[in-house]
Design a protein around this motif. Structure first.
Motif, mmCIF file in Angstrom:
data_model
loop_
_atom_site.group_PDB
_atom_site.id
_atom_site.type_symbol
_atom_site.label_atom_id
_atom_site.label_comp_id
_atom_site.label_asym_id
_atom_site.label_seq_id
_atom_site.Cartn_x
_atom_site.Cartn_y
_atom_site.Cartn_z
ATOM 1 N N TRP A 163 48.645 -5.540 7.418
ATOM 2 C CA TRP A 163 46.370 -5.052 7.279
ATOM 3 C C TRP A 163 46.795 -3.906 6.264
ATOM 4 O O TRP A 163 47.477 -3.222 6.909
ATOM 5 N N ILE A 164 45.618 -3.621 5.744
ATOM 6 C CA ILE A 164 44.843 -2.457 5.256
ATOM 7 C C ILE A 164 44.665 -1.381 5.918
ATOM 8 O O ILE A 164 42.998 -1.686 6.196
ATOM 9 N N THR A 165 45.004 -0.908 5.970
ATOM 10 C CA THR A 165 44.511 0.773 7.295
ATOM 11 C C THR A 165 43.136 1.771 5.935
ATOM 12 O O THR A 165 43.247 1.521 4.902
ATOM 13 N N PRO A 166 42.319 1.784 6.701
ATOM 14 C CA PRO A 166 41.404 2.782 5.675
ATOM 15 C C PRO A 166 42.091 4.310 5.776
ATOM 16 O O PRO A 166 42.386 4.194 4.382
ATOM 17 N N ASP A 167 42.958 4.661 6.166
ATOM 18 C CA ASP A 167 43.974 5.113 5.470
ATOM 19 C C ASP A 167 45.299 5.111 4.430
ATOM 20 O O ASP A 167 44.856 6.274 3.420
ATOM 21 N N GLU A 168 45.675 4.056 4.475
ATOM 22 C CA GLU A 168 46.257 4.150 3.160
ATOM 23 C C GLU A 168 44.802 2.934 2.085
ATOM 24 O O GLU A 168 45.446 3.768 0.612
ATOM 25 N N VAL A 169 43.773 3.413 2.429
ATOM 26 C CA VAL A 169 42.740 2.527 0.913
ATOM 27 C C VAL A 169 42.501 4.274 0.950
ATOM 28 O O VAL A 169 42.556 4.274 -0.333
ATOM 29 N N VAL A 170 42.381 5.152 1.642
ATOM 30 C CA VAL A 170 41.943 6.764 0.849
ATOM 31 C C VAL A 170 42.815 7.008 0.250
ATOM 32 O O VAL A 170 42.936 7.455 -0.654
ATOM 33 N N THR A 171 44.139 7.143 0.562
ATOM 34 C CA THR A 171 45.011 7.681 -0.657
ATOM 35 C C THR A 171 45.853 6.322 -1.613
ATOM 36 O O THR A 171 45.846 7.376 -2.598
ATOM 37 N N ALA A 172 44.927 5.810 -1.691
ATOM 38 C CA ALA A 172 45.412 4.427 -3.094
ATOM 39 C C ALA A 172 44.023 4.613 -3.824
ATOM 40 O O ALA A 172 44.628 5.120 -5.249
ATOM 41 N N PHE A 173 42.911 5.360 -3.595
ATOM 42 C CA PHE A 173 42.368 5.786 -4.625
ATOM 43 C C PHE A 173 43.194 7.339 -5.933
ATOM 44 O O PHE A 173 43.610 8.226 -5.666
ATOM 45 N N PRO A 174 42.606 7.660 -6.982
ATOM 46 C CA PRO A 174 43.043 8.557 -8.526
ATOM 47 C C PRO A 174 42.288 9.345 -7.543
ATOM 48 O O PRO A 174 41.687 9.546 -7.266
ATOM 49 N N ASP A 175 42.940 10.455 -8.411
ATOM 50 C CA ASP A 175 43.095 11.834 -7.513
ATOM 51 C C ASP A 175 41.607 11.717 -8.573
ATOM 52 O O ASP A 175 42.133 12.892 -10.086
ATOM 53 N N SER A 176 40.874 11.942 -8.999
ATOM 54 C CA SER A 176 39.548 11.937 -10.687
ATOM 55 C C SER A 176 38.040 11.831 -9.821
ATOM 56 O O SER A 176 37.985 11.463 -8.735
ATOM 57 N N SER A 177 37.075 11.664 -11.037
ATOM 58 C CA SER A 177 35.789 11.959 -10.323
ATOM 59 C C SER A 177 34.996 10.662 -9.316
ATOM 60 O O SER A 177 35.185 10.485 -8.743
ATOM 61 N N LYS A 178 36.204 9.578 -10.616
ATOM 62 C CA LYS A 178 35.526 8.448 -10.051
ATOM 63 C C LYS A 178 36.124 7.630 -8.198
ATOM 64 O O LYS A 178 35.525 6.951 -7.314
ATOM 65 N N GLY A 179 37.131 8.251 -8.511
ATOM 66 C CA GLY A 179 38.381 8.121 -6.845
ATOM 67 C C GLY A 179 38.034 8.975 -6.188
ATOM 68 O O GLY A 179 37.343 8.258 -4.839
ATOM 69 N N ALA A 218 34.230 8.290 -1.081
ATOM 70 C CA ALA A 218 33.165 8.459 -0.242
ATOM 71 C C ALA A 218 32.336 7.161 0.322
ATOM 72 O O ALA A 218 31.559 7.456 1.192
ATOM 73 N N HIS A 219 32.108 6.298 -1.231
ATOM 74 C CA HIS A 219 31.643 5.068 -1.084
ATOM 75 C C HIS A 219 32.419 4.034 0.115
ATOM 76 O O HIS A 219 31.878 3.474 0.973
ATOM 77 N N PHE A 220 33.552 4.048 0.337
ATOM 78 C CA PHE A 220 34.678 3.754 0.735
ATOM 79 C C PHE A 220 34.680 4.060 2.869
ATOM 80 O O PHE A 220 34.509 3.816 3.397
ATOM 81 N N LYS A 221 34.190 5.340 2.323
ATOM 82 C CA LYS A 221 34.074 6.455 4.128
ATOM 83 C C LYS A 221 32.596 6.094 4.635
ATOM 84 O O LYS A 221 32.272 5.858 5.999
ATOM 85 N N VAL A 222 31.593 5.324 3.981
ATOM 86 C CA VAL A 222 29.957 5.714 4.120
ATOM 87 C C VAL A 222 30.639 4.016 4.877
ATOM 88 O O VAL A 222 29.484 3.312 6.000
ATOM 89 N N ALA A 223 31.075 3.304 3.395
ATOM 90 C CA ALA A 223 31.244 1.942 4.802
ATOM 91 C C ALA A 223 31.824 1.763 6.043
ATOM 92 O O ALA A 223 31.602 0.445 6.481
ATOM 93 N N CYS A 224 32.817 2.318 6.127
ATOM 94 C CA CYS A 224 33.831 2.319 7.136
ATOM 95 C C CYS A 224 33.101 2.915 8.353
ATOM 96 O O CYS A 224 32.905 2.373 9.500
ATOM 97 N N CYS A 225 32.367 3.838 8.340
ATOM 98 C CA CYS A 225 31.180 4.574 8.951
ATOM 99 C C CYS A 225 30.184 3.715 9.717
ATOM 100 O O CYS A 225 29.544 3.266 10.847
ATOM 101 N N LEU A 226 29.109 2.885 8.986
ATOM 102 C CA LEU A 226 28.849 1.755 8.692
ATOM 103 C C LEU A 226 29.327 0.401 9.966
ATOM 104 O O LEU A 226 28.599 -0.562 10.259
#
Length: 66
Positions: free
Chosen positions: A33-49, A54-62
Motif C-alpha cells: 500500500w502507498i501511504t499519503p506521506d510517501e506520495v507527498v515525498t514523491a512529488f518534485p520540489d517545483s511549482s508543479k510539484g 496541494a491537490h493531493f492533500k485536498v483529496a486526502c482531506c475529502l
C-alpha cells in the motif's frame, strides 16, 4: 524506478501522480500500500510539484485519509 517514466522532473511528477491515484483508490503498488506521506515525498520540489501536493492533500482531506 518505473520504466515508463523518465528520470526527469516531468517523469518524477508522473510517478508522484500515479502513486497518488493508487493511494486515493486504495490500490496496492508492487504488492504494498502507498501511504499519503510517501506520495507527498514523491512529488518534485517545483511549482508543479507543490501544486500537486496541494491537490493531493485536498483529496486526502475529502476522503478522510491521513
Amino acid at each position: 524506478m518505473f520504466v515508463a517514466f523518465p528520470d526527469s522532473p516531468e517523469g518524477k511528477l508522473g510517478v508522484a501522480r500515479f502513486k497518488a491515484e493508487c493511494c486515493l483508490r486504495g490500490l496496492p503498488l508492487k504488492g504494498r500500500w502507498i501511504t499519503p506521506d510517501e506520495v507527498v515525498t514523491a512529488f518534485p520540489d517545483s511549482s508543479k510539484g507543490k501544486l500537486g501536493i496541494a491537490h493531493f492533500k485536498v483529496a486526502c482531506c475529502l476522503r478522510h485519509l491521513r
